[in-house]
Design an enzyme around this catalytic site. Structure first.
Site, PDB file in Angstrom:
ATOM      1  N   TYR A  60       0.846  -1.188   0.000  1.00  0.00           N
ATOM      2  CA  TYR A  60       0.000   0.000   0.000  1.00  0.00           C
ATOM      3  C   TYR A  60       0.884   1.241   0.000  1.00  0.00           C
ATOM      4  O   TYR A  60       1.530   1.569   0.986  1.00  0.00           O
ATOM      5  CB  TYR A  60      -0.935   0.020   1.212  1.00  0.00           C
ATOM      6  CG  TYR A  60      -1.862  -1.162   1.318  1.00  0.00           C
ATOM      7  CD1 TYR A  60      -2.153  -1.967   0.212  1.00  0.00           C
ATOM      8  CD2 TYR A  60      -2.457  -1.484   2.532  1.00  0.00           C
ATOM      9  CE1 TYR A  60      -2.997  -3.047   0.327  1.00  0.00           C
ATOM     10  CE2 TYR A  60      -3.321  -2.563   2.649  1.00  0.00           C
ATOM     11  CZ  TYR A  60      -3.575  -3.346   1.543  1.00  0.00           C
ATOM     12  OH  TYR A  60      -4.422  -4.438   1.665  1.00  0.00           O
ATOM     13  N   HIS A 127       0.340 -12.169   1.217  1.00  0.00           N
ATOM     14  CA  HIS A 127      -0.674 -11.335   0.576  1.00  0.00           C
ATOM     15  C   HIS A 127      -1.332 -12.033  -0.612  1.00  0.00           C
ATOM     16  O   HIS A 127      -2.547 -11.910  -0.815  1.00  0.00           O
ATOM     17  CB  HIS A 127      -0.024 -10.023   0.123  1.00  0.00           C
ATOM     18  CG  HIS A 127      -0.976  -8.889   0.009  1.00  0.00           C
ATOM     19  ND1 HIS A 127      -0.596  -7.575   0.084  1.00  0.00           N
ATOM     20  CD2 HIS A 127      -2.311  -8.841  -0.182  1.00  0.00           C
ATOM     21  CE1 HIS A 127      -1.639  -6.783  -0.048  1.00  0.00           C
ATOM     22  NE2 HIS A 127      -2.694  -7.531  -0.220  1.00  0.00           N
ATOM     23  N   SER A 206     -12.708  -5.439   1.548  1.00  0.00           N
ATOM     24  CA  SER A 206     -13.728  -4.837   0.680  1.00  0.00           C
ATOM     25  C   SER A 206     -15.135  -5.247   1.118  1.00  0.00           C
ATOM     26  O   SER A 206     -15.965  -5.649   0.290  1.00  0.00           O
ATOM     27  CB  SER A 206     -13.498  -5.192  -0.794  1.00  0.00           C
ATOM     28  OG  SER A 206     -12.314  -4.615  -1.274  1.00  0.00           O
ATOM     29  N   PRO A 207     -15.434  -5.149   2.423  1.00  0.00           N
ATOM     30  CA  PRO A 207     -16.751  -5.591   2.895  1.00  0.00           C
ATOM     31  C   PRO A 207     -17.891  -4.693   2.420  1.00  0.00           C
ATOM     32  O   PRO A 207     -19.050  -5.091   2.503  1.00  0.00           O
ATOM     33  CB  PRO A 207     -16.614  -5.523   4.419  1.00  0.00           C
ATOM     34  CG  PRO A 207     -15.584  -4.463   4.648  1.00  0.00           C
ATOM     35  CD  PRO A 207     -14.601  -4.636   3.533  1.00  0.00           C
ATOM     36  N   LEU A 208     -17.534  -3.508   1.901  1.00  0.00           N
ATOM     37  CA  LEU A 208     -18.550  -2.599   1.357  1.00  0.00           C
ATOM     38  C   LEU A 208     -18.491  -2.551  -0.171  1.00  0.00           C
ATOM     39  O   LEU A 208     -18.983  -1.601  -0.789  1.00  0.00           O
ATOM     40  CB  LEU A 208     -18.373  -1.193   1.941  1.00  0.00           C
ATOM     41  CG  LEU A 208     -18.423  -1.108   3.466  1.00  0.00           C
ATOM     42  CD1 LEU A 208     -18.221   0.330   3.920  1.00  0.00           C
ATOM     43  CD2 LEU A 208     -19.739  -1.655   3.994  1.00  0.00           C
ATOM     44  N   ARG A 210     -15.946  -2.125  -2.196  1.00  0.00           N
ATOM     45  CA  ARG A 210     -15.153  -0.959  -2.609  1.00  0.00           C
ATOM     46  C   ARG A 210     -16.001   0.315  -2.620  1.00  0.00           C
ATOM     47  O   ARG A 210     -15.904   1.142  -3.511  1.00  0.00           O
ATOM     48  CB  ARG A 210     -14.483  -1.213  -3.956  1.00  0.00           C
ATOM     49  CG  ARG A 210     -13.570  -2.429  -3.913  1.00  0.00           C
ATOM     50  CD  ARG A 210     -12.814  -2.691  -5.207  1.00  0.00           C
ATOM     51  NE  ARG A 210     -11.967  -3.852  -5.023  1.00  0.00           N
ATOM     52  CZ  ARG A 210     -12.346  -5.118  -5.203  1.00  0.00           C
ATOM     53  NH1 ARG A 210     -13.588  -5.364  -5.603  1.00  0.00           N
ATOM     54  NH2 ARG A 210     -11.532  -6.121  -4.983  1.00  0.00           N
ATOM     55  N   GLY A 211     -16.853   0.406  -1.623  1.00  0.00           N
ATOM     56  CA  GLY A 211     -17.687   1.591  -1.454  1.00  0.00           C
ATOM     57  C   GLY A 211     -19.048   1.515  -2.114  1.00  0.00           C
ATOM     58  O   GLY A 211     -19.940   2.305  -1.787  1.00  0.00           O
TER      59      GLY A 211
END
Length: 331
Positions: A60, A127, A206-208, A210-211
């Protein structure tokens, strides 16, 4: 804050914090650049709210996200669970391939410890699976770092079920991190069962979506030109309109409970099992506070049934990554 246990007794807050968005520039940008001061204030506020679990990675930035988190937790380290990841080969700051070798694990660990300013990494992930190196050799190298006190627990990310089982026979695997959300449920077939059969906790990234599941984006035109999601097939002009039906279903349940879409999406994940700890990405206190509050939202049977109807497994339009990204998951 509520707390949950991953594998091998590692206790963390029921909602963790994905730190990936907390960088300025870098290689993975969602929305506008983060304000680094606000990112730090977000971490501090999360700690005040009882969040103990913070997730970052070598790639990141690359590297700068670990540095930011390390600076933010200085003097606040006690009681926190700091997770980071290795598994790529670099030329300077450019990622040039995967590398799961014990030598790379050691070099990455040393670099992460320095950037984070800590003596021990609490949860150290591979990863991405390196298909050229047997998973037994990979986790064996990671366990050497545990024996030396540089790592407390080891974990995998985006591994397939057979890799999970082989790894668990060779070493104590504490967690698997993979994408999981209302619109990405493929792990339910084989991967979640493989984790549960081996006492491995599950960390949805990414539980949402990615928004997307938060309901604030209704068109690709709302994304900045350099936003990573412009490469996401589910955000394409062909797929996005169809996927909005999932968002609208979530919005109906959110209205019933008087909470945000994001809280419903996170509460749904929490309802899938006590071994699940989502890590929504955030870079502002307001969104972080909203996400953390999901730990207190309880969905009833009607809510869960409505979500299953609107977003059945395999019902989302488009793959979750482009072709290159899909070649690197569930190996």
């Amino acid at each position: 804050m509520k707390y949950r246990k991953l594998g091998h007794g590692l206790e963390v807050s029921a909602i963790g914090i994905g730190c990936m968005p907390m960088i300025k520039g870098g290689n993975i940008l969602y929305g506008e650049n983060a304000d680094l001061g606000e990112s730090t204030r977000t971490i501090h506020r999360a700690i005040d709210l009882g969040v103990t679990f913070f997730d970052t990675a070598q790639i990141y930035g690359p590297f700068s996200n670990e540095e930011l988190l390390g600076e933010a937790i200085r003097g606040k380290r006690d009681g926190l669970v700091i997770a980071t990841k290795f598994g790529f080969r670099f030329e300077g700051q450019k990622i040039v391939g995967v590398d799961g070798s014990p030598a790379n694990a050691r070099a990455a660990c040393e670099g992460s410890l320095q950037r984070l300013g800590i003596d021990t990494i609490d949860l150290f992930y591979q990863h991405r699976v390196d298909p050229s190196i047997a998973i037994e050799e990979v986790v064996g190298g990671m366990m050497e770092l545990v024996k030396e006190g540089k790592v407390r627990h080891i974990a995998l990310s985006e591994a397939g079920p057979e890799t999970i089982r082989r790894a668990a026979k060779a070493a104590p695997i504490t967690a698997l991190q993979s994408e999981y959300s209302i619109w990405e449920r493929e792990v339910e077939d084989e991967i979640l069962p493989a984790c549960r059969d081996n006492g491995i906790g599950f960390i949805p990234y990414s539980p949402l979506g990615r928004g997307f599941l938060a309901g604030t984006i209704r068109s690709r035109d709302e994304l900045p030109e350099n936003d990573w999601r412009r490469n996401d097939p589910r955000y394409s002009e062909e797929n996005l309109p169809a996927n909005l039906a999932i968002v609208d279903a979530i919005a109906g349940i959110a209205a019933k409970h008087g909470v945000s879409n994001a809280q419903i999406a996170l509460a749904w994940l929490l309802a899938q099992g006590d071994d699940i700890v989502p890590i929504p990405g955030t870079k502002r206190r307001t969104t972080m506070e909203d996400s953390v509050a999901a730990a207190d939202v309880t969905l009833d049977a009607d809510d869960l049934a409505a979500i299953d109807t609107a977003a059945p497994k395999g019902g989302t339009n488009g793959p979750r990554y482009g072709e290159q990204g899909m070649r690197m998951v569930r190996l």
